[in-house]
Motif scaffolding. Structure first.
Motif, PDB file in Angstrom:
ATOM      1  N   GLU A 169     -37.340 -12.779 115.456  1.00 35.33           N
ATOM      2  CA  GLU A 169     -37.431 -12.723 116.910  1.00 35.33           C
ATOM      3  C   GLU A 169     -36.024 -12.770 117.493  1.00 35.33           C
ATOM      4  N   TRP A 227     -38.839 -13.088 124.743  1.00 41.43           N
ATOM      5  CA  TRP A 227     -38.500 -12.927 123.329  1.00 41.43           C
ATOM      6  C   TRP A 227     -39.145 -11.666 122.782  1.00 41.43           C
ATOM      7  N   ARG A 252     -41.305 -18.508 122.635  1.00 43.60           N
ATOM      8  CA  ARG A 252     -40.845 -18.393 121.252  1.00 43.60           C
ATOM      9  C   ARG A 252     -41.603 -19.382 120.372  1.00 43.60           C
TER      10      ARG A 252
END
Length: 502
Positions: free
Chosen positions: A266, A277, A295
């Motif tokens: 990511e 993200w 995230r």
């Protein structure tokens, strides 16, 4: 000084004045001693307070020195000694390490295989022009006949392309019975807008595959094909393409969770100016991208599927902790960079960083031999067994070191230590997450030029077109042809072509 007085027995007595003087002197001395004792107590209290102050200042000095070392180490971080991506490197960062020169000159070496552009087969040649010499290059005599095997020289050129324009004249006719007028409808497969599916696909691919901005696409379409178009039309066509490929992308999302080995990573993104993200999960033949505002672990479960039962290759980010350690492989490339970063945390942990770096490079050298076929997997596993012991001992030393940043990181690695060695025992698992980092790099560069997306629908287009482009390239399929077919299928109300490998 005083006259002596004799008592009746003939002995001497101390005069009264002398006795009073002695008592006064004793009292005075006692007062002086008391004063001195008080002064001594005060001085001792001052000295004690000063000792406490000195001890506190020494402790503060140690804290500040540790803080300085931490900040200096943070300033010295770049992609070569930390988990930071190369895109975050400052201008003065050291260049990536390259193999040492062997003394050879640049370019091809004597005896290397020649690499030349292959000739296009005759059936693909647009026009053949026969060229014969007019006379002998020595005496000038006339030449006749044909060469059964002439030298072939091919020139590839792109013709001037002007977009075709098809006009549909929809007649409106009145009914002779009731007088109502009826206008004809467009034939099936004809877009309601002004641009066809291939032009629509081409503009979407320019954005998703080549990271071109809308203004650059506008200029390209007009320069290359003499087609004027507005920025708003480009945005609308991108959304239409996003809807056209939505079903195949969803198919990839379901298939990713069923893969035996999946790499995940990511990176940062922006949506409407807010932090978001960009996630990626990929197997050997497909990739899935998501843009989310979090995230956290819930997005990782959405990416991989909550029922994911394969092996996950990733870094140590906490969002992946729900995957059992026995089904994980931590990225050794991240670890190697962090071990190099240990060496910048001061002299106390520099030897530890060197030792862990040496052990990691030893592992990589042996692993490359396994991939090259010069070492068997059984021999490699025997080496790993001995190497693992040394790594654990060094990490335990690091967990007990006084540098908190290093100690915390070593404890974190020890918690996931079984996930360091999965690649040594299961075929198809790599010791690094370079595959995911390579694929997500395209999204990082897109973010740097576009500054993210302005809406959730824009984010859906980005994640879908990235999924399409990356998956097709991994499979060696033509991106423009596929997106064109998907847009054409959407116009005709048909199912789009699949992204899954055949």
């Amino acid at each position: 000084m005083f006259a002596c007085l004799h008592d009746a027995g003939g002995g001497l007595t101390i005069p009264t004045m002398a006795r009073d003087w002695r008592d006064d002197r004793i009292d005075e001395l006692e007062r002086e001693n008391a004063t001195l004792r008080g002064q001594i107590c005060e001085q001792q209290a001052v000295i004690g307070a000063q000792k406490q102050t000195i001890a506190a200042l020494e402790g503060r000095l140690r804290q500040l020195e540790a803080r300085i070392r931490e900040l200096e180490a943070r300033l010295a971080k770049f992609s070569g000694n930390s988990s930071r991506p190369p895109s975050s490197d400052p201008p003065g960062a050291p260049p990536p390490s390259r193999p040492k020169r062997t003394g050879r000159k640049r370019g091809g070496q004597p005896g290397h295989p020649k690499h030349s552009r292959p000739l296009v087969p005759p059936e693909r040649v647009t026009r053949t022009i026969v060229v014969k010499p007019e006379g002998c290059r020595r005496c000038g005599g006339a030449l006749e006949g044909d060469d059964p095997d002439p030298y072939r020289h091919q020139v590839t050129e792109v013709p001037k392309v002007v977009a075709t324009v098809e006009e549909y004249q929809l007649h409106t006719l009145g009914c002779p019975k009731c007088g109502i007028t009826t206008r004809a409808t467009l034939p099936p497969g004809v877009p309601a807008g002004q641009f066809g599916p291939r032009l629509q696909a081409m503009m979407s691919v320019c954005s998703g595959a080549y990271r071109m901005g809308k203004r650059a696409i506008e200029e390209l379409v007009e320069d290359f094909f003499d087609v004027p178009i507005s920025l708003g039309s480009i945005a609308n066509l991108e959304q239409a393409t996003s809807e056209a490929v939505a079903a195949p992308v969803e198919e990839v999302a379901h298939a990713i969770g069923e893969q035996a080995v999946v790499h995940a990573d990511e990176t940062g993104w922006f949506e409407q100016g807010k932090r978001a993200w960009l996630w990626v999960a990929l197997s050997s033949h497909m990739a899935l991208f998501l843009i989310r505002m979090s995230r956290g672990a819930q997005v990782a479960k959405e990416l991989l599927g909550a029922a994911f039962a394969g092996i996950l290759v990733s870094d140590r980010w906490s969002a992946y902790r729900w995957v059992d350690t026995t089904r994980r492989q931590l990225c050794w490339a991240h670890l190697l960079r962090q071990f190099r970063g240990f060496q910048d945390q001061g002299p106390d942990v520099r030897p530890l960083g060197y030792a862990l770096e040496l052990l990691t490079e030893t592992m990589f050298h042996a692993w490359h031999r396994v991939r090259d076929g010069t070492m068997t997997r059984a021999e490699f596993q025997k080496l790993i067994k001995a190497l693992r012991t040394h790594v654990i001992v060094r990490l335990q030393e690091g967990a007990a070191c006084p540098v908190q940043a290093v100690a915390g990181r070593c404890r974190e690695i020890l918690e996931l230590e079984p996930a360091l060695w999965t690649f040594a025992y299961i075929e198809g698992v790599e010791p690094t997450n370079n595959a995911a980092e390579h694929r997500i790099r395209h999204g990082v560069m897109w973010r740097k030029t576009s500054f993210g997306t302005d809406s959730p629908s824009g984010s859906r287009f980005v994640e879908r077109i990235l999924t399409v482009v990356t998956t097709l390239r991994m499979q060696g399929r033509n991106v423009l042809d596929y997106v064109t077919d998907a847009c054409q299928a959407a116009l005709q109300g048909q199912d789009p072509p699949s992204l899954l490998p055949s």
